[in-house]
Design an enzyme around this catalytic site. Structure first.
Site, PDB file in Angstrom:
ATOM      1  N   GLU A  60      52.527 -18.948 -12.860  1.00 47.90           N
ATOM      2  CA  GLU A  60      53.512 -19.091 -13.940  1.00 47.90           C
ATOM      3  C   GLU A  60      52.842 -19.280 -15.298  1.00 47.90           C
ATOM      4  OE1 GLU A  60      53.826 -20.545 -10.974  1.00 47.90           O
ATOM      5  OE2 GLU A  60      55.650 -19.610 -10.206  1.00 47.90           O
ATOM      6  N   HIS A 127      65.084 -25.640  -5.991  1.00 48.07           N
ATOM      7  CA  HIS A 127      65.703 -24.341  -6.276  1.00 48.07           C
ATOM      8  C   HIS A 127      67.102 -24.529  -6.858  1.00 48.07           C
ATOM      9  CE1 HIS A 127      62.450 -23.161  -3.605  1.00 48.07           C
ATOM     10  NE2 HIS A 127      62.586 -21.929  -4.017  1.00 48.07           N
TER      11      HIS A 127
END
Lengths: 324, 429
Positions: A60, A127
């Protein structure tokens, strides 16, 4: 005309922007051959090729870093984070490199960071998160979080064309659950403008993303009880649309803020402070908030239901507020 | 590739190195007079790296300097007054007082990206600049520097891996100056040569004597050429020594005196002065004139900076966003049509060669590298803790061709030395 889902609206915006401007490229994990974990970029590799739909390693920080470098070259990269929870992995790149660039040395960073956020889908602690406030607290960024397909498309177009880094949060609960007719002709939705979703006179419910829908449902329920609630959808969290907030408050004199983000340090607190500083005389009652609990997002359905705001919780708070 | 430098260029290298050093000497004086704000981070003893590497780049190439790369900024065309005003936080500084030290840049003309204080972050950023350069058809190379300490960050690894996977035309210069603030290399990483990291990324690397400006320049030229030919990225490890503390406040008492003594003998400026004299590339007159010019330039820059005013307070509120103050425009060197549908259309399938690890194609390079790794078991190559003096400098390349042959301890010894080494490390903690 075929109705367009929230997800498809985002996809349309991405494709149209990439068609319009070859400086727009996408970078992220599994966005190419696979089309993205939620298929937002399905078919885009086919259309734009390997150079513009860039699949990366699971990195990321490198995704955001590379996107910054590209934007310094005059490109307009769109970086996808597979789930927005992983934005924590590149917090430093975003808050220190991206956000401060223009202020520190006059180098604009025209990039979009986008990804699926929010709960209600039993995604568990990693999530389901709503990380907006880390970034609302970071000068130099813009943060948008649309609640409708129309806004998702229009705001994405504005985000891509903005000369500043825009964090574009997509509520994954809404991805395929809502749909609407979209105009055939080109349009954009301005960043920094809230929308009044329901006119009302008794109190204002201020919300955004999935909770805008919850708030609207609650307003319909309240209407049957004789409480006429106005529902305002913030759409952009940074910069906040103070004018629309104040205008609504002037009309209703009561404010309830609803968000799916956790309570402490959520945007409701910031809005409450803004109102106290700038429109205290307008208030006929306390500013109330309905938010998620101050816990991680739990996994099991009964736990997540307890965690999240819902129509009943919003209606209950509104009833309390209406008494003033 | 430019095989050699002209006499003028060789003298120019000296000019930049000397300017770098003299500028920093003045910074120290100003610091002591309380005329600077914040810390002063010196590159004394490392000038050959900043200057030699940056000198290998063309005007279209991009750099991102770190804190000890004033020399690279000078080569890139920034002036001493820019650095003085940055340190003095004046309105006329490149950042108008918004940031200090070497934290400034210039996107359009000099192609310099401003660093941030967090180490490693420039690696993916310069990878992105390189990727965009290739996309736009520019045939450029990007370069940044990082210290031995910075190579331990996650951003370094993520960035190098992405650069390698993308074959980005990017040169990463590791300045191994033996110390990350107060921590010696041997306490940071379990390898002697940071260039070894390149093997993990499957890319080429060089080790060079960082105090020899010509060697640095030659190696950088080679690395830049490799990148331009599509064989990037490349890591260059330049062995050197940080001759002062981390910053001006730090007396660096943790560094063994002998270590400073050793490296003092290898001062990059003195070495290069001797070289220029011995090879008759300058005479006493040229040298004197050059040094007088530097003094003149620095004196004028310092006076200008001291006279410059601080920024108006209201500037603090401006510039968070770009509200149309900049025009974003890419410099296209290829047809936009190529990257626009329908020309950009591809078949969306992975082309997977080999179908498995065992059968994966191995280039001669990687094969040689693997064999070399197996032969040179790392535990046998212990670093003497303490003084950190490296083995004799050799320019080597991980493709095995020019690689310095590492010591080859017998296999038995390796097995024995491993637990001993582990024990020793534990003991140190």
């Amino acid at each position: 005309m075929a109705q367009v889902t929230y997800l498809e609206a985002i996809r349309q915006a991405l494709i149209e922007e990439m068609d319009r401007d070859p400086a727009v490229v996408m970078i992220g994990e599994d966005i190419g051959v696979y089309g993205g974990a939620f298929k937002v970029s399905a078919g885009m590799l086919e259309r734009f090729g390997w150079e513009r739909i860039i699949d990366t390693p699971i990195s990321e920080t490198a995704i955001i870093g590379a996107a910054v470098g590209m934007s310094y070259q005059g490109l307009r990269p769109i970086a996808e984070l597979q789930f927005i929870d992983f934005i924590a992995c590149c917090f430093n790149q975003i808050t220190n490199f991206v956000a401060k660039s223009h202020y520190r040395w006059g180098a604009p960073v025209p990039m979009v960071i986008r990804g699926p956020a929010g709960g209600g889908v039993h995604g568990g602690p990693f999530h389901s998160q709503n990380p907006e406030m880390y970034f609302v607290h970071t000068p130099g960024l813009k943060v948008v979080y649309p609640s409708t397909a129309y806004d998702a498309k229009g705001l994405m177009k504005s985000a891509v064309r903005d000369n500043n880094p825009v964090l574009f949060l997509e509520h994954k609960f809404l991805y395929r659950r809502i749909k609407e007719d979209l105009p055939k002709e080109e349009y954009t939705v301005p960043i920094g403008k809230a929308a009044v979703r329901r006119e009302g006179s008794d109190l204002t419910i201020l919300s955004y993303a999935a909770m805008a829908h919850t708030s609207l449902e609650a307003a319909e329920l309240l209407a049957k009880e004789g409480i006429d609630a106005e529902v305002v959808d913030l759409r952009t969290l940074l910069p906040l649309d103070r004018d629309t907030i104040f205008a609504s408050l002037k009309k209703t004199n009561k404010l309830l803020v609803v968000h799916e983000d956790t309570r402490t340090g959520g945007v409701a607190g910031e809005i409450a402070a803004l109102v106290c500083e700038g429109a205290f005389e307008e208030l006929d009652g306390p500013i109330l908030r309905v938010t998620s609990l101050d816990t991680p997002v739990p996994f099991s359905p009964p736990l997540e239901e307890r965690f999240l705001p819902n129509v009943e919780k919003v209606a209950a708070a509104a009833r309390e507020l209406a008494k003033y | 590739m430019q095989a050699s430098l002209t006499r003028e260029q060789q003298v120019e290298l000296y000019y930049y190195m000397k300017l770098n050093r003299s500028l920093e000497e003045r910074l120290v004086n100003l610091f002591r007079q309380n005329k600077l704000l914040g810390g002063v981070y010196l590159s004394v003893g490392q000038e050959a790296i900043s200057v030699g590497t940056a000198y290998a780049l063309g005007p279209g190439d991009w750099i991102a300097p770190m804190i000890r790369n004033v020399g690279a900024l000078l080569v890139r065309g920034f002036l001493p007054v820019d650095i003085f005003t940055q340190y003095m936080a004046r309105q006329t500084s490149p950042t108008q007082g918004k940031d200090g030290t070497s934290h400034f840049g210039d996107l359009k003309k000099r192609h310099v990206v401003s660093p941030i204080s967090m180490l490693g972050d420039l690696i993916p950023v310069m990878t992105g600049v390189a990727m965009a350069g290739r996309y736009l058809g520019q045939n450029i190379v990007t370069m940044t520097w990082i210290g031995d300490g910075g190579t331990s960050t996650g951003a370094f690894h993520e960035g190098m891996n992405l650069a390698a996977q993308q074959k980005a035309p990017f040169v990463c210069v590791i300045e191994n100056n033996q110390w990350a603030y107060s921590t010696p290399v041997s306490r940071q990483v379990p390898v002697r040569d940071l260039a070894e990291r390149a093997r993990a990324y499957g890319i080429k690397s060089f080790i060079v004597d960082g105090n020899d400006v010509l060697a640095v320049w030659r190696t950088s030229q080679e690395a830049v050429d490799l990148c331009r030919a599509g064989e990037g990225p490349v890591i260059i490890e330049a062995k050197t020594m940080r001759m002062r503390g981390h910053a001006q406040h730090d007396p660096a008492e943790y560094v063994p005196k002998e270590m400073f003594e050793y490296w003092k003998q290898r001062d990059p400026l003195e070495l290069y002065e001797k070289y220029l004299t011995n090879n008759k590339l300058w005479d006493a007159k040229t040298r004197k004139a050059l040094e007088a010019r530097i003094e003149r330039e620095l004196q004028a820059a310092m006076e200008t900076a001291e006279q410059a005013s601080f920024p108006p307070a209201e500037l603090a509120e401006q510039g968070v966003y770009c509200d149309g103050c900049h025009t974003i425009e890419a410099e296209w060197k290829r047809s936009k049509k190529e990257v626009t549908p329908p020309a950009s259309s591809v078949e969306p399938v992975w082309k997977v060669e080999g179908f498995g690890v065992k059968e994966a194609p191995q280039t001669a390079d990687t094969k040689a590298a693997v064999e070399e790794t197996l032969a040179a078991e790392t535990p046998g190559r212990q670093v003497k803790s303490g003084n950190g003096i490296p083995a004799p400098f050799t320019k080597s390349s991980s493709n095995g061709k020019n690689a310095a042959k590492p010591a080859k301890p017998a296999a038995k010894q390796n097995v024995k030395s491993k637990p001993a080494l582990v024990a020793a490390r534990k003991g140190r903690r």
